[in-house]
Every structure is written in C-alpha cells, then in structure tokens.
Scaffold this motif. Structure first.
Motif, PDB file in Angstrom:
ATOM      1  N   SER A  32      43.665 -30.301  -4.000  1.00  0.00           N
ATOM      2  CA  SER A  32      45.033 -29.984  -3.603  1.00  0.00           C
ATOM      3  C   SER A  32      46.054 -30.777  -4.409  1.00  0.00           C
ATOM      4  N   ALA A  33      45.717 -32.045  -4.709  1.00  0.00           N
ATOM      5  CA  ALA A  33      46.664 -32.901  -5.432  1.00  0.00           C
ATOM      6  C   ALA A  33      46.768 -32.550  -6.906  1.00  0.00           C
ATOM      7  N   THR A  34      45.733 -31.936  -7.476  1.00  0.00           N
ATOM      8  CA  THR A  34      45.739 -31.630  -8.912  1.00  0.00           C
ATOM      9  C   THR A  34      45.852 -30.140  -9.202  1.00  0.00           C
ATOM     10  N   SER A  35      46.025 -29.317  -8.172  1.00  0.00           N
ATOM     11  CA  SER A  35      46.044 -27.856  -8.377  1.00  0.00           C
ATOM     12  C   SER A  35      47.259 -27.395  -9.172  1.00  0.00           C
ATOM     13  N   THR A  36      48.332 -28.185  -9.142  1.00  0.00           N
ATOM     14  CA  THR A  36      49.547 -27.776  -9.861  1.00  0.00           C
ATOM     15  C   THR A  36      49.560 -28.264 -11.302  1.00  0.00           C
ATOM     16  N   ARG A  37      48.563 -29.054 -11.682  1.00  0.00           N
ATOM     17  CA  ARG A  37      48.503 -29.560 -13.057  1.00  0.00           C
ATOM     18  C   ARG A  37      48.092 -28.435 -13.989  1.00  0.00           C
ATOM     19  N   THR A  38      48.713 -28.378 -15.150  1.00  0.00           N
ATOM     20  CA  THR A  38      48.439 -27.307 -16.110  1.00  0.00           C
ATOM     21  C   THR A  38      47.323 -27.662 -17.087  1.00  0.00           C
ATOM     22  N   ASP A  39      47.061 -28.954 -17.295  1.00  0.00           N
ATOM     23  CA  ASP A  39      46.030 -29.336 -18.263  1.00  0.00           C
ATOM     24  C   ASP A  39      44.648 -29.110 -17.655  1.00  0.00           C
ATOM     25  N   ALA A  40      43.738 -28.629 -18.459  1.00  0.00           N
ATOM     26  CA  ALA A  40      42.391 -28.292 -17.990  1.00  0.00           C
ATOM     27  C   ALA A  40      41.616 -29.533 -17.561  1.00  0.00           C
ATOM     28  N   TYR A  41      41.908 -30.675 -18.174  1.00  0.00           N
ATOM     29  CA  TYR A  41      41.188 -31.904 -17.840  1.00  0.00           C
ATOM     30  C   TYR A  41      41.446 -32.302 -16.392  1.00  0.00           C
ATOM     31  N   LYS A 243      53.381 -30.668   4.382  1.00  0.00           N
ATOM     32  CA  LYS A 243      53.950 -29.494   3.718  1.00  0.00           C
ATOM     33  C   LYS A 243      52.920 -28.402   3.474  1.00  0.00           C
ATOM     34  N   GLY A 244      51.658 -28.711   3.705  1.00  0.00           N
ATOM     35  CA  GLY A 244      50.632 -27.696   3.575  1.00  0.00           C
ATOM     36  C   GLY A 244      49.738 -27.899   2.375  1.00  0.00           C
ATOM     37  N   PHE A 245      48.578 -27.252   2.444  1.00  0.00           N
ATOM     38  CA  PHE A 245      47.583 -27.321   1.380  1.00  0.00           C
ATOM     39  C   PHE A 245      48.121 -26.647   0.114  1.00  0.00           C
ATOM     40  N   LYS A 246      48.084 -27.364  -1.019  1.00  0.00           N
ATOM     41  CA  LYS A 246      48.596 -26.875  -2.299  1.00  0.00           C
ATOM     42  C   LYS A 246      50.068 -26.444  -2.182  1.00  0.00           C
ATOM     43  N   ALA A 247      50.839 -27.172  -1.380  1.00  0.00           N
ATOM     44  CA  ALA A 247      52.249 -26.816  -1.166  1.00  0.00           C
ATOM     45  C   ALA A 247      53.053 -26.987  -2.451  1.00  0.00           C
ATOM     46  N   PRO A 248      54.010 -26.099  -2.705  1.00  0.00           N
ATOM     47  CA  PRO A 248      54.858 -26.217  -3.893  1.00  0.00           C
ATOM     48  C   PRO A 248      56.019 -27.191  -3.652  1.00  0.00           C
ATOM     49  N   ASN A 249      56.674 -27.567  -4.743  1.00  0.00           N
ATOM     50  CA  ASN A 249      57.876 -28.411  -4.694  1.00  0.00           C
ATOM     51  C   ASN A 249      57.631 -29.733  -3.961  1.00  0.00           C
ATOM     52  N   THR A 250      56.516 -30.338  -4.215  1.00  0.00           N
ATOM     53  CA  THR A 250      56.211 -31.644  -3.620  1.00  0.00           C
ATOM     54  C   THR A 250      56.480 -32.747  -4.638  1.00  0.00           C
ATOM     55  N   GLN A 251      56.432 -33.983  -4.166  1.00  0.00           N
ATOM     56  CA  GLN A 251      56.566 -35.131  -5.066  1.00  0.00           C
ATOM     57  C   GLN A 251      55.475 -35.104  -6.130  1.00  0.00           C
ATOM     58  N   ILE A 252      54.326 -34.535  -5.753  1.00  0.00           N
ATOM     59  CA  ILE A 252      53.208 -34.445  -6.691  1.00  0.00           C
ATOM     60  C   ILE A 252      53.526 -33.439  -7.789  1.00  0.00           C
ATOM     61  N   GLU A 253      53.928 -32.222  -7.384  1.00  0.00           N
ATOM     62  CA  GLU A 253      54.181 -31.160  -8.347  1.00  0.00           C
ATOM     63  C   GLU A 253      55.364 -31.484  -9.245  1.00  0.00           C
ATOM     64  N   LEU A 254      56.389 -32.088  -8.660  1.00  0.00           N
ATOM     65  CA  LEU A 254      57.591 -32.403  -9.432  1.00  0.00           C
ATOM     66  C   LEU A 254      57.410 -33.631 -10.320  1.00  0.00           C
ATOM     67  N   GLY A 255      56.280 -34.306 -10.188  1.00  0.00           N
ATOM     68  CA  GLY A 255      55.971 -35.404 -11.094  1.00  0.00           C
ATOM     69  C   GLY A 255      56.561 -36.741 -10.708  1.00  0.00           C
ATOM     70  N   PHE A 256      57.029 -36.881  -9.467  1.00  0.00           N
ATOM     71  CA  PHE A 256      57.599 -38.170  -9.067  1.00  0.00           C
ATOM     72  C   PHE A 256      56.507 -39.203  -8.803  1.00  0.00           C
ATOM     73  N   PRO A 258      53.007 -40.837  -9.895  1.00  0.00           N
ATOM     74  CA  PRO A 258      52.344 -40.935 -11.210  1.00  0.00           C
ATOM     75  C   PRO A 258      51.216 -39.920 -11.349  1.00  0.00           C
ATOM     76  N   ALA A 259      51.328 -39.024 -12.310  1.00  0.00           N
ATOM     77  CA  ALA A 259      50.317 -37.981 -12.489  1.00  0.00           C
ATOM     78  C   ALA A 259      48.960 -38.567 -12.871  1.00  0.00           C
ATOM     79  N   THR A 260      48.983 -39.738 -13.489  1.00  0.00           N
ATOM     80  CA  THR A 260      47.724 -40.342 -13.922  1.00  0.00           C
ATOM     81  C   THR A 260      46.985 -41.038 -12.783  1.00  0.00           C
TER      82      THR A 260
END
Length: 427
Positions: A32-41, A243-256, A258-260
């Motif tokens: 759920s936390a990485t589903s919005t990431r575009t990189d395949a890794y 906000k729900g499973f794989k929710a959009p517009n989260t701190q995670i998706e917006l990159g606030f 740390p993506a790493t």
C-alpha cells in the motif's frame, strides 16, 4: 505418535499465528505504501518482502523442531561468523543512507549487524547460564565484552540505532541472569551521566542534528526536522479509520514522507495515515500479544538457558518496536531502526523469525515436561504427595532418621518459582 509429529503438533500455535498475521500485514502495508511509486524497483518491494517472509517461516519451523540446546555448540560459530561479516562490511560493504551496513555475497544481500545481535544473545545466554557461580563483577565485565565486540564494529559503520538496541537487551539478560540489582542501578546511572558527553563529543554532525530536531522540532522544519514533522502530519491526518488502502493524495503519494524510507523506517507513519487510529491500535495489539506470548514461554521455561534465550529475544523485539514507533511519533530521536515483521528489511525479517523459532523451541520441551509431570501431580501442578492449607503447601518427604514421612511447608509461590526441581530440595 512419533516424536516429530508430537513436536509439530505441540508447538505454540498462538505464537505462530500472531507472527504470521503480523508478517502478512507487513507485506500488505508495504504494498500500500509503495503502490503509487512509478519506478519498478520500488514496486517490487512487497514481493521481495513476501519472499523473505516465506524463507523466515521455513527457518522458524526448522528452528522450532530442533531442541534449543543445540545453541551450546552452534552459538559461538554464529557469533564469530557475525563478527567476520561485520569486518568484511567495513571494507567491502555497501553504503546505504550514510552507513556502510549492507554486505553483498553473491545473490545474498543482508545486514550482518542483525545476525550479530541474535548470535550475541545466544552466546550471552550460554555464558550467564554456565558461569552462575562466578563473581558478579567478573560476569558483568565478560558479558559486556561479548556485547562490545559487535557493538564497536557496528558503531564504525556507523549505525547508532543497532548499537542502542543492545542496551535494553543486555540489561534484561543481566537482570534475569541473576546479577545483583545494585550493579544494574550503577550501570544505568553511569549511562545516564554519560549521555551528554556522548551527544556533544561522540556523535557525528548529522546525528547531533537529529537530536536537535527531536528536542526542538520547530527550529528547522525544512531541514533536519522535516521527516519527523511530516511523519506526525501523516499520522494525524489518518484520523480514526484512515484514508484507506492505497488512498490517493496522501503524504506518501505527494512525497512529503521520505520515499527512500517510507517502506521501512517510516512504515508506521504510512500505516497511521492509511489505516488510521484503528489500524495503529490493532497493530499495537498484535505486538502486545506476540510479546506476552513470549513472556509466557519464558515463565514456563524448563531451565535457565531457555529462560535467558527467550528473554533476550523478547527484549530485542520490544526495543525495536518501541524505538521505531517512538521515532515516528516524536517520542524518540530518529535512529533508523526497522519495525519487526512489518518494515521492508529483508534479512531482518528472517532473523526475527529465527529468534521466534528459538522461543518456540523452548516452549515445546517445556510443554512435554509439563505433560510428563501431570501424572504425578494434582490439578494445578501440586504434587500428589502433598496437601494444601491456604497459600501453603505441605510436602511429604521420607525422613531417613525417623523412618516415616514428615510434612515440610513451603509457600505456593516458591513452588511455582522452582517448578521442575526435586521436592527434596525444599526440605
């Protein structure tokens, strides 16, 4: 029933089910936390975690079905292997997030520090068991030296978080191992007095910035305090149910966040945002159930070695939970410690499941011994050659001098503490 089948069916199923539930939830949380990431890794993190969980379950089952006393000959080679791997990491290790803590050996990619911690607990359990008659100060110094060797190598990476993990583990082992309380109090007081010196003279600049961000999170919101502030915002914005499973517009998706690190160090912040207060409480409840199960196994351990082994593993898991969650809610400084069974950490999941397998291997023989004692005891574990008045149990013991049975009183609590020993030892 064959001995193998009896062991397989006699394991601690509550421990196994709780561990599997937490591990599966960890895979789902990483996905759920990485589903919005575009990189395949990054999109492949949850698959890799699932593979490590599968390997960890296999290690758990194998370790559970082997009597834990194998560590008497297997702990030292594992400990020495951990030391060798830590030395290799210093020279050929891979630097990740500023610390040279990962070692690549062919297809394997792991952190030797985690192997060294678990192996160190095993060696310390053996040492404190075998040398119970040694002078307390000498036991303290030698057991401290056993822990100091991997700690110094880990500190050179530098990975301060893994070194801090050793402190509660050592204190727990010393306390249960029978070291006088005055020694432990002195060590704690000396450690507290040493903290200001370590912060001002022993930490690197970025580590000092983390301490400053912890004590004054409003000073540098766009710099050193960015991660902790965004973690608090993410957890707070999750509200009651998230906000729900794989929710959009989260701190995670917006990159606030740390993506790493959102899939490992800050996975609890991601869970708090997507699953809310309810998800966080359920996760805490799962960890509490896991820890209470381990403590119950420790209470029923058949010998001192099993007791120390279970206490060390339990302290290791508890310290990781407390340090990771405390970091994400600004109760502790940022240290980069993963959340057991939840964070994406690869080899760490394997070592935690291996440790829980050791806990389970302590449970199986103790359960067999309790069953074997059942035919010689009354209901409640009281021997048949006894009678009870209030909280006192009177044991019938043959006296060689007068040629007849005499009744020797001891308290029920004393009997429970000394279960499994000869009744004659109480006369």
């Amino acid at each position: 029933m064959t001995p193998f089948l009896r062991k397989l069916l006699g394991q601690n199923w509550l421990l196994l089910v709780t561990m599997l539930a937490l591990a599966i939830f960890g895979v789902v949380a990483i996905y759920s936390a990485t589903s919005t990431r575009t990189d395949a890794y990054a999109a492949d993190f949850w698959r890799k975690q699932a593979n490590w969980v599968a390997v960890g379950v296999f290690a758990f089952m194998v370790t559970s079905l082997i009597h834990y006393r194998w560590i008497r000959w297997g702990a030292l080679p594992m400990y020495l292997a951990g030391i060798v791997f830590l030395i290799l990491t210093k020279f050929i290790g891979t630097k990740v997030y500023g610390a040279r803590s990962w070692l690549h050996l062919g297809p394997l990619n792991f952190q030797p520090a985690q192997l060294a911690v678990v192996a160190g607990i095993m060696v310390l359990a053996i040492f404190l068991t075998q040398f119970r008659e040694m002078h307390p100060m000498l036991r303290l110094l030698l057991s401290g030296a056993i822990a100091a060797a991997p700690c110094l190598l880990i500190l050179m990476q530098p990975d301060l978080g893994e070194v801090i993990i050793w402190i509660p583990v050592l204190l727990a082992l010393w306390f249960v191992g029978g070291l006088p309380l005055r020694y432990l109090i002195c060590i704690i007081l000396i450690g507290i007095a040493f903290v200001p010196i370590a912060i001002n003279f022993g930490l690197k600049p970025y580590q000092q910035q983390r301490i400053t961000a912890f004590t004054h999170p409003d000073i540098d919101k766009q710099g050193s305090a960015w991660a902790i502030n965004q973690s608090l915002i993410a957890i707070g914005s999750g509200g009651w149910s998230g906000k729900g499973f794989k929710a959009p517009n989260t701190q995670i998706e917006l990159g606030f966040l740390p993506a790493t690190a959102v899939h490992n160090d800050y996975i609890f912040a991601a869970i708090g945002e997507q699953w809310g207060f309810v998800g966080g409480i359920l996760l805490l409840g799962g960890f509490l159930l896991l820890l209470m199960t381990c403590l119950f196994v420790a209470f029923l351990a058949g010998d001192q070695l099993g007791l120390l082994l279970v206490v060390g593993i339990t302290a290791l898991i508890f310290t990781h939970i407390f340090q990771n969650m405390g970091m994400t809610i600004a109760m502790l400084p940022i240290t980069g410690v993963p959340l057991p069974l939840i964070s994406y950490s690869g080899s760490f999941v394997l070592m935690i499941m291996f440790g829980l397998g050791l806990v389970n291997s302590v449970w199986i023989p103790s359960k067999d011994s309790r069953v074997a004692r059942g035919s010689r005891t009354r209901p409640g574990g009281v021997p048949r050659n006894s009678c009870s008045f209030g909280r006192t149990i009177y044991f019938s013991v043959r006296s060689s001098k007068i040629g007849r049975d005499t009744w020797k009183p001891i308290t029920r609590s004393s009997w429970r503490f000394s279960r499994g020993r000869s009744i004659c030892s109480f006369t």
